[in-house]
Design an enzyme around this catalytic site. Sequence first.
Site, mmCIF file in Angstrom:
data_model
loop_
_atom_site.group_PDB
_atom_site.id
_atom_site.type_symbol
_atom_site.label_atom_id
_atom_site.label_comp_id
_atom_site.label_asym_id
_atom_site.label_seq_id
_atom_site.Cartn_x
_atom_site.Cartn_y
_atom_site.Cartn_z
ATOM 1 N N ASN A 9 -20.265 54.020 -57.636
ATOM 2 C CA ASN A 9 -20.022 53.627 -59.025
ATOM 3 C C ASN A 9 -19.856 52.099 -59.126
ATOM 4 O O ASN A 9 -18.810 51.545 -58.751
ATOM 5 C CB ASN A 9 -18.751 54.353 -59.500
ATOM 6 C CG ASN A 9 -18.489 54.180 -60.972
ATOM 7 O OD1 ASN A 9 -18.650 53.089 -61.502
ATOM 8 N ND2 ASN A 9 -18.078 55.244 -61.628
ATOM 9 N N GLU A 41 -16.988 65.614 -51.671
ATOM 10 C CA GLU A 41 -15.753 65.738 -52.470
ATOM 11 C C GLU A 41 -15.453 67.222 -52.667
ATOM 12 O O GLU A 41 -16.252 67.935 -53.276
ATOM 13 C CB GLU A 41 -15.922 65.042 -53.829
ATOM 14 C CG GLU A 41 -16.092 63.538 -53.679
ATOM 15 C CD GLU A 41 -16.019 62.789 -55.008
ATOM 16 O OE1 GLU A 41 -15.427 63.300 -55.974
ATOM 17 O OE2 GLU A 41 -16.578 61.677 -55.054
ATOM 18 N N ASP A 74 -10.751 57.884 -56.207
ATOM 19 C CA ASP A 74 -11.092 59.085 -56.968
ATOM 20 C C ASP A 74 -10.290 59.026 -58.258
ATOM 21 O O ASP A 74 -9.083 58.779 -58.246
ATOM 22 C CB ASP A 74 -10.770 60.359 -56.177
ATOM 23 C CG ASP A 74 -11.574 61.544 -56.710
ATOM 24 O OD1 ASP A 74 -12.740 61.350 -57.128
ATOM 25 O OD2 ASP A 74 -11.049 62.668 -56.712
ATOM 26 N N SER A 75 -10.990 59.224 -59.363
ATOM 27 C CA SER A 75 -10.357 59.071 -60.669
ATOM 28 C C SER A 75 -10.717 60.247 -61.560
ATOM 29 O O SER A 75 -11.718 60.933 -61.324
ATOM 30 C CB SER A 75 -10.834 57.784 -61.350
ATOM 31 O OG SER A 75 -10.511 56.667 -60.556
ATOM 32 N N PHE A 120 -17.791 52.175 -68.364
ATOM 33 C CA PHE A 120 -18.641 53.250 -67.834
ATOM 34 C C PHE A 120 -17.945 54.585 -68.088
ATOM 35 O O PHE A 120 -16.796 54.629 -68.560
ATOM 36 C CB PHE A 120 -18.909 53.040 -66.337
ATOM 37 C CG PHE A 120 -17.660 53.067 -65.491
ATOM 38 C CD1 PHE A 120 -17.226 54.239 -64.893
ATOM 39 C CD2 PHE A 120 -16.903 51.908 -65.308
ATOM 40 C CE1 PHE A 120 -16.062 54.270 -64.135
ATOM 41 C CE2 PHE A 120 -15.735 51.929 -64.541
ATOM 42 C CZ PHE A 120 -15.320 53.116 -63.957
ATOM 43 N N GLY A 121 -18.640 55.661 -67.779
ATOM 44 C CA GLY A 121 -18.040 56.995 -67.852
ATOM 45 C C GLY A 121 -17.416 57.293 -69.213
ATOM 46 O O GLY A 121 -18.070 57.190 -70.257
ATOM 47 N N ASP A 126 -15.155 55.660 -70.808
ATOM 48 C CA ASP A 126 -14.580 54.495 -71.510
ATOM 49 C C ASP A 126 -14.828 54.494 -73.021
ATOM 50 O O ASP A 126 -13.928 54.117 -73.783
ATOM 51 C CB ASP A 126 -15.088 53.181 -70.892
ATOM 52 C CG ASP A 126 -14.350 52.835 -69.609
ATOM 53 O OD1 ASP A 126 -13.285 53.426 -69.347
ATOM 54 O OD2 ASP A 126 -14.834 51.973 -68.859
ATOM 55 N N HIS A 133 -5.564 52.340 -65.463
ATOM 56 C CA HIS A 133 -5.153 53.171 -64.326
ATOM 57 C C HIS A 133 -5.601 52.548 -62.996
ATOM 58 O O HIS A 133 -4.826 52.433 -62.069
ATOM 59 C CB HIS A 133 -5.795 54.559 -64.494
ATOM 60 C CG HIS A 133 -7.220 54.482 -64.953
ATOM 61 N ND1 HIS A 133 -7.572 53.951 -66.174
ATOM 62 C CD2 HIS A 133 -8.393 54.792 -64.347
ATOM 63 C CE1 HIS A 133 -8.886 53.958 -66.301
ATOM 64 N NE2 HIS A 133 -9.408 54.458 -65.205
HETATM 65 P P1 ITT Z 1 -17.590 57.560 -56.446
HETATM 66 O O1 ITT Z 1 -18.859 57.330 -55.691
HETATM 67 O O2 ITT Z 1 -16.574 56.450 -56.271
HETATM 68 O O3 ITT Z 1 -16.977 58.928 -56.184
HETATM 69 P P2 ITT Z 1 -17.879 58.549 -59.185
HETATM 70 O O4 ITT Z 1 -18.412 57.921 -60.434
HETATM 71 O O5 ITT Z 1 -18.470 59.867 -58.758
HETATM 72 O O6 ITT Z 1 -18.002 57.476 -58.015
HETATM 73 P P3 ITT Z 1 -15.303 59.876 -59.360
HETATM 74 O O7 ITT Z 1 -15.668 60.897 -58.344
HETATM 75 O O8 ITT Z 1 -13.957 59.259 -59.285
HETATM 76 O O9 ITT Z 1 -16.341 58.654 -59.344
HETATM 77 O O10 ITT Z 1 -15.600 60.524 -60.770
HETATM 78 C C1 ITT Z 1 -14.810 60.397 -61.866
HETATM 79 C C2 ITT Z 1 -15.576 60.494 -63.147
HETATM 80 O O11 ITT Z 1 -14.753 59.880 -64.132
HETATM 81 C C3 ITT Z 1 -16.923 59.774 -63.185
HETATM 82 O O12 ITT Z 1 -17.782 60.424 -64.103
HETATM 83 C C4 ITT Z 1 -16.573 58.414 -63.717
HETATM 84 O O13 ITT Z 1 -17.627 57.829 -64.456
HETATM 85 C C5 ITT Z 1 -15.384 58.709 -64.620
HETATM 86 N N1 ITT Z 1 -14.437 57.606 -64.525
HETATM 87 C C6 ITT Z 1 -13.741 57.209 -63.440
HETATM 88 N N2 ITT Z 1 -13.030 56.115 -63.712
HETATM 89 C C7 ITT Z 1 -13.270 55.819 -64.997
HETATM 90 C C8 ITT Z 1 -12.863 54.781 -65.849
HETATM 91 O O14 ITT Z 1 -12.069 53.813 -65.437
HETATM 92 N N3 ITT Z 1 -13.312 54.784 -67.095
HETATM 93 C C9 ITT Z 1 -14.131 55.753 -67.535
HETATM 94 N N4 ITT Z 1 -14.585 56.755 -66.795
HETATM 95 C C10 ITT Z 1 -14.171 56.792 -65.525
#
Ligand code: ITT
Length: 235
Positions: free
Chosen positions: A9, A36, A65-66, A140-141, A143, A168
């Site tokens: 990411n 995961e 991980d978020s 992203f995601g 947000d 966070h």
């Molecule tokens: P990794 O390779 O780091 O695992 P990922 O995007 O798959 O990348 P996660 O497994 O933590 O990350 O997935 C969490 C989801 O929540 C993912 O769809 C992210 O886009 C979203 N997310 C995580 N942090 C966020 C943030 O700060 N703001 C908005 N969306 C977030």
Amino acid sequence: MTIQFITTNAGKFAEVSEKLAAASVKLVHLDRGYPEIQTDRLEKVLKYAATGLDDEVKGDYLIDDSGLFIEALGSFPGVYSAFVQKKLGNRGILKLMAGERYRAAFFETVLLLRQGEEHEVFHGQCRGTIADAERGKGGFGYDPIFIPEGETRTFAEMTVAEKNKISHRARAVQALQAAFARFGQQADTAEADSAEVGADSEDASDVDSAEASESPEPWQSFGGQRCVSVSKTCI
Ligand code: ITT
């Protein structure tokens, strides 16, 4: 000190790099995934992932991980946030929330740092609400649909620096920085102590040689705790 941030990411990497820009840590991006597991806690996902990464990655690394936890949906999508973002997206979440007046939610980030032989875990949380519609082009995601407490804008309407004041992930990175600072202070003290011992040969002869030559274990350098876990909420 160089730390590899293992993530697919780019948004996460941009935020953590900005936050650590002034620190004496060089963060490099290792753009790769890792398995995961499906479980009820973000921390468990990271601890499992680390068992595999320890064998595959040389040197110190950081993983993140978020998840977004929406209270009216029983904490969904939570640990399933990545899958749900891919399958339903923000529009799907807004549909699930249609007509719902109770819109409280929070983001949580867990960071795991592998340093030497040790794993340290850091938490950060940010409370807020789910917007009625997607707003903003940044971030992203999730947000565009998350309004942090005390704000009227979504995270996607903020710059990285603005999001980093309250998010966070920023809170988790602050806890990580505090651990770096403790590590630095203890390293300085150990250096000063050994310089003092070296400067006075008479005193040095009194010192138990085993004790004097003992360098602190990495976990002792982090305040004697094998697992540092700090949770903070958005102001
Ligand atoms: P990794 O390779 O780091 O695992 P990922 O995007 O798959 O990348 P996660 O497994 O933590 O990350 O997935 C969490 C989801 O929540 C993912 O769809 C992210 O886009 C979203 N997310 C995580 N942090 C966020 C943030 O700060 N703001 C908005 N969306 C977030």
